[in-house]
Design an enzyme around this catalytic site. Structure first.
Site, short mmCIF file in Angstrom:
data_model
loop_
_atom_site.label_atom_id
_atom_site.label_comp_id
_atom_site.label_asym_id
_atom_site.label_seq_id
_atom_site.Cartn_x
_atom_site.Cartn_y
_atom_site.Cartn_z
CB CYS A 1 -4.35 3.47 -3.12
SG CYS A 1 -5.26 5.03 -2.97
CB CYS B 1 -8.65 3.56 -5.64
SG CYS B 1 -6.87 3.53 -6.03
CB CYS C 1 -2.66 6.15 -5.81
SG CYS C 1 -3.85 5.03 -6.60
CB CYS D 1 -7.66 7.39 -6.85
SG CYS D 1 -6.62 7.24 -5.36
CG ASP E 1 -0.39 -14.56 17.33
OD1 ASP E 1 0.68 -15.20 17.23
OD2 ASP E 1 -1.14 -14.34 16.38
#
Length: 466
Positions: free
Chosen positions: A212, A215, A234, A237, A365
């Site tokens: 999340c 939170c 979630c 929250c 990279d």
């Protein structure tokens, strides 16, 4: 009359002429020249857009979404300025305005449509105040340039907070994007796909983020579209996928095009786009949402999207002696995974070509190749006749395929790009699929234009609105 602006425009146009004369691509050069002469060039030109500025940012699909929006807006009868070639740094954005400016520094447009790189987004919004901002998605991309995913999300989030007023157009299926309404306080409209639009096999991908954004607890998913996109919530929250104003369902693959039903606040419509790739439906929904918000009729939105032609490397279609060949830009794990899903959805046997470069524009990279699910290719390798690897890091690409389980007798390394592409087109497969990182893309397209015929999209009958 701003003499410095006029001088900047003149010299920038001269630089653009010289660039074309000597055969340089140089899509950002005019912007570089103009900004050296007058720093306020971009701000002065952008504020001349009569109806405002629409920006598109995010990781994947910026060019496609921006060009789709342009088709919709122009079909609605408006004039636009657009950085159509995908030059999305601040110099490229400036160049787009220079291209359409008069010698007196005047712009004749209703909307400015700007694709903006995530890292450049904070700089651009300091000078250009957008009326609408579309955020497509957030995925890991060029770690040596952007850093970790959280860094990219923070760049965009904090830049949006500095804007006094803007209307956000957000992908509700991506929790990293959907959070932007709550954390910025701006007005927002959401778009997305109805849950369970893909098979379980298609959604078995590496997840970029599963926590999340508010939170930090792990998100619960009822279904995935791809990567972290899906129907999430979630339990700690209460953050969850918002019901979108614009939502697609009943998706059908029609070979070289995609069709779906789109629900919007006043009804439903059939939407067709003449390109492949499940992810392109998200781009089309973003364009549909913008068109609807600025008052374009649904019939004109449909027509504009139906006329869309893929930009370079965005699922471009070519034909070689009756054989279909698709050219697809790849630059990060999620984009490559979706390209693989599209490849595997094509019926019949295929020849595959992969060009991996590690120039500055590609990202130095290349460890991200190990996060791509090439194992799916290995599982389906019976339908793939040949794998040809090219580019500066062709050997590493071949090694990655070997470790994914692709039989080594199907893998060839060929540093001669022309010969490699011709071999792929002439191979035993019924079609060809070509993957390319950014700096190999333009050379690959040039070779394809010399060897094959590019598809010209023909607009079919307009679907009905119901």
């Amino acid at each position: 009359m701003n003499i410095r602006l006029i001088l900047a425009v003149w010299l920038a146009k001269l630089a653009a002429f010289a660039s074309r004369k000597f055969g340089w691509k140089g899509s950002s050069l005019p912007g570089v020249v103009a900004r050296k002469i007058y720093k306020g060039t971009l701000a002065d030109l952008a504020r001349q857009a009569r109806k405002g500025v629409i920006m598109v940012t995010g990781t994947n699909g910026k060019t496609t979404t921006n060009n789709m929006i342009a088709n919709v807006i122009e079909t609605g009868g408006y004039k636009v300025v657009i950085n159509q070639e995908g030059a999305n740094l601040i110099t490229g954005v400036t160049s787009a305005f220079i291209k359409q400016a008069s010698l007196l520094g005047k712009i004749d447009c209703d909307f400015a449509l700007l694709e903006v790189d995530e890292a450049s987004f904070p700089k651009v919004v300091q000078e250009v105040k957008p009326h609408y901002v579309v955020v497509n998605n957030f995925f890991r991309d060029q770690l040596d340039r952007y850093g970790e995913l959280d860094t990219t999300v923070k760049l965009v989030r904090e830049a949006l907070k500095t804007l006094p007023k803007v209307h956000l157009v957000l992908n509700t299926d991506d929790p990293l994007v959907a959070q932007m309404q709550q954390v910025t306080g701006h007005t927002a409209s959401f778009y997305g796909l109805a849950p369970n639009q893909r098979s379980e096999n298609e959604t078995k991908q590496t997840r970029e983020s599963k926590f999340c954004p508010h939170c930090g607890n792990e998100l619960h998913y009822d279904s995935f579209q791809y990567s972290q996109l899906g129907s999430y919530s979630c339990t700690e929250c209460g953050f969850k996928r918002k019901e979108p104003e614009v939502e697609a369902r009943a998706i059908h693959n029609l070979g070289t095009s995609l069709e779906c039903r789109v629900r919007y606040p006043q009804g439903e419509a059939t939407l067709t786009i003449n390109t492949q790739g499940f992810y392109n439906l998200y781009n089309a929904l973003a364009a549909f949402s913008v068109g609807y918000l600025v008052g374009i009729s649904v019939e004109q939105i449909q027509q504009g999207l139906l006329k869309y032609k893929p930009a370079v490397g965005r699922m471009e279609t070519f034909y070689y002696h009756g054989k279909t060949a698709l050219l697809n830009l790849v630059k990060n794990p999620t984009g490559f995974n979706e390209g693989i899903s599209t490849l595997l959805s094509i019926p019949g046997s295929k020849n595959v070509w992969m060009a991996i470069n590690d120039n500055d524009a590609d990202g130095r990279d290349i460890s991200w190749l190990w996060d791509v699910d090439f194992e799916h290719l290995a599982e389906a390798q019976a339908s793939i006749e040949t794998f040809t690897c090219s580019g500066l890091r062709g050997e590493e690409m071949a090694l990655r395929l070997k470790y994914a389980g692709v039989p080594t007798d199907k893998i060839t390394i060929d540093g001669d790009m022309t010969a490699a592409i011709q071999k792929t087109l002439e191979g035993p497969g019924e079609s060809a699929y070509l993957f390319s990182t950014y700096t190999a893309l333009w050379p690959a397209q040039k070779i394809l234009l010399e060897l094959a015929e590019k598809e010209e999209t023909h607009v079919k009958g307009l679907p009905s609105v119901s």
